[in-house]
Design an enzyme around this catalytic site. Structure first.
Site, mmCIF file in Angstrom:
data_model
loop_
_atom_site.group_PDB
_atom_site.id
_atom_site.type_symbol
_atom_site.label_atom_id
_atom_site.label_comp_id
_atom_site.label_asym_id
_atom_site.label_seq_id
_atom_site.Cartn_x
_atom_site.Cartn_y
_atom_site.Cartn_z
ATOM 1 N N ASN A 9 18.589 -35.753 -19.131
ATOM 2 C CA ASN A 9 17.706 -36.923 -19.182
ATOM 3 C C ASN A 9 16.291 -36.429 -19.485
ATOM 4 O O ASN A 9 15.622 -35.891 -18.615
ATOM 5 C CB ASN A 9 17.762 -37.632 -17.818
ATOM 6 C CG ASN A 9 16.752 -38.768 -17.718
ATOM 7 O OD1 ASN A 9 16.169 -39.198 -18.712
ATOM 8 N ND2 ASN A 9 16.543 -39.255 -16.498
ATOM 9 N N LYS A 11 13.770 -38.140 -20.008
ATOM 10 C CA LYS A 11 12.767 -39.105 -19.525
ATOM 11 C C LYS A 11 11.748 -39.392 -20.639
ATOM 12 O O LYS A 11 12.087 -39.304 -21.819
ATOM 13 C CB LYS A 11 12.092 -38.589 -18.256
ATOM 14 C CG LYS A 11 13.090 -38.094 -17.220
ATOM 15 C CD LYS A 11 12.480 -37.972 -15.866
ATOM 16 C CE LYS A 11 13.460 -37.309 -14.932
ATOM 17 N NZ LYS A 11 13.087 -37.436 -13.549
ATOM 18 N N HIS A 95 18.606 -45.676 -12.877
ATOM 19 C CA HIS A 95 17.883 -44.476 -12.437
ATOM 20 C C HIS A 95 16.857 -44.899 -11.388
ATOM 21 O O HIS A 95 16.277 -45.987 -11.474
ATOM 22 C CB HIS A 95 17.208 -43.815 -13.636
ATOM 23 C CG HIS A 95 16.688 -42.439 -13.332
ATOM 24 N ND1 HIS A 95 15.512 -42.239 -12.645
ATOM 25 C CD2 HIS A 95 17.192 -41.214 -13.584
ATOM 26 C CE1 HIS A 95 15.316 -40.932 -12.499
ATOM 27 N NE2 HIS A 95 16.321 -40.291 -13.056
ATOM 28 N N GLU A 97 13.910 -44.152 -11.006
ATOM 29 C CA GLU A 97 12.590 -44.496 -11.569
ATOM 30 C C GLU A 97 12.594 -45.931 -12.095
ATOM 31 O O GLU A 97 11.594 -46.648 -11.986
ATOM 32 C CB GLU A 97 12.222 -43.475 -12.659
ATOM 33 C CG GLU A 97 11.888 -42.116 -12.048
ATOM 34 C CD GLU A 97 12.162 -40.919 -12.941
ATOM 35 O OE1 GLU A 97 12.334 -41.074 -14.159
ATOM 36 O OE2 GLU A 97 12.220 -39.789 -12.395
ATOM 37 N N GLU A 168 22.234 -39.326 -7.101
ATOM 38 C CA GLU A 168 20.918 -38.703 -7.208
ATOM 39 C C GLU A 168 20.083 -39.077 -5.983
ATOM 40 O O GLU A 168 19.453 -40.159 -5.958
ATOM 41 C CB GLU A 168 20.200 -39.201 -8.455
ATOM 42 C CG GLU A 168 20.895 -38.830 -9.739
ATOM 43 C CD GLU A 168 19.906 -38.659 -10.882
ATOM 44 O OE1 GLU A 168 19.912 -37.590 -11.492
ATOM 45 O OE2 GLU A 168 19.108 -39.570 -11.148
ATOM 46 N N GLY A 174 13.133 -34.287 -9.267
ATOM 47 C CA GLY A 174 11.851 -33.763 -9.737
ATOM 48 C C GLY A 174 11.006 -33.124 -8.649
ATOM 49 O O GLY A 174 9.816 -32.887 -8.848
ATOM 50 N N SER A 213 16.980 -31.944 -9.090
ATOM 51 C CA SER A 213 16.507 -30.558 -9.119
ATOM 52 C C SER A 213 17.627 -29.537 -9.334
ATOM 53 O O SER A 213 17.623 -28.454 -8.745
ATOM 54 C CB SER A 213 15.714 -30.234 -7.841
ATOM 55 O OG SER A 213 14.571 -31.070 -7.763
#
Ligand code: PEP
Length: 251
Positions: A9, A11, A95, A97, A168, A174, A213
């Site tokens: 991904n 992003k 996701h 985000e 996730e 991240g 991560s």
């Protein structure tokens, strides 16, 4: 036996130039006969170009989001038919985000999963808990809620037949704070059991990726766990060597 899958991904990162370099390096390093399915998910504007660059390889193309609506007056949106038109096979949905920054809730994510499946695209459905939810013992309740919206409807259950799940934990995305292989395995086993309570055959075949991560240095340990079928990779998917090490760790 579930074939592992590694999805990168990107992003909202990169340029045409960096996309070209990244794809060239990944294509060369993955080679033929890779043990895992490999998918790369660039930003929308680079999808067509990345698709051309991937020609001759088995690496699949994915998008990072899609509209749940058909073509029409929806300024700024991208439809499933457009993604098919440019050669996408997978789409990341839900996701954290998108959930946290763009207000996507479980119901909207479920609508997108169903729309994608109807269009013949494969959802990569992200689920996972916030740090506070883990610390207060709510991980399973959160993941169950995110899944049940699909598991409890006929259309949702049908759409899950072609879906890849990505667990996730939001606190691991991240941050460099990877879940331990045991923490991840526990949640993956929970997800598989939850699906099995509705459809045992689906639970056996569905691929459940871990994301948060993942790096070349921790992928082998994570992917060795029974219910971890590969990874959804953010930061490390922008580094050729790291991403290739992760792809090769998925056997
Ligand atoms: C992600 O964006 O889905 C992700 C897992 O990011 P990272 O690998 O950087 O934690």
């Amino acid at each position: 036996m579930r074939k592992p899958l590694v999805a990168g991904n990107w992003k909202m990162n990169g340029s045409r130039e960096s996309a070209q370099a990244l794809v060239a390096g990944i294509k060369e390093g993955v080679g033929s006969g890779a043990t895992a399915d490999v998918v790369i998910c660039p930003p929308f504007v680079y999808l067509s170009e990345v698709k051309s660059l991937l020609s001759g390889s088995e690496i699949a193309l994915g998008a990072q989001n899609v509209s749940h609506r058909g073509n029409g007056a929806y300024t700024g949106e991208i439809s499933t038919s457009m993604l098919l038109d440019v050669g996408c096979e997978y789409v990341i949905l839900g996701h954290s985000e998108r959930r946290a920054l763009y207000g996507e809730d479980d119901a909207l994510v479920a609508e997108k999963v169903i729309a994608l499946n109807a269009a013949g695209l494969k959802p990569i459905l992200c689920v996972g808990e916030l740090l506070g939810e883990r610390e207060s013992g709510k991980t399973e309740a959160v993941v169950a809620r995110q899944l049940d919206v699909l598991l409890n409807s006929v259309e949702g259950l049908a759409a899950l037949q072609n879906t890849v799940i990505a667990y996730e934990p939001v606190w691991a995305i991240g941050t460099g704070m990877t879940a331990t292989p045991e923490q991840a395995q526990d949640v993956h086993a929970f997800i598989r059991q939850r699906i099995a309570s509705k459809d045992a055959a689906l639970a056996e075949k569905i691929r459940i990726l871990y994301g948060g991560s993942v790096k070349g240095s921790n992928a082998v340990e994570l992917f060795a766990k029974q219910d971890i079928d590969g990874g959804l990779i953010g930061g490390a998917s922008l580094q050729i060597d790291d991403f290739l090490a992760i792809c090769h760790a998925a056997k």
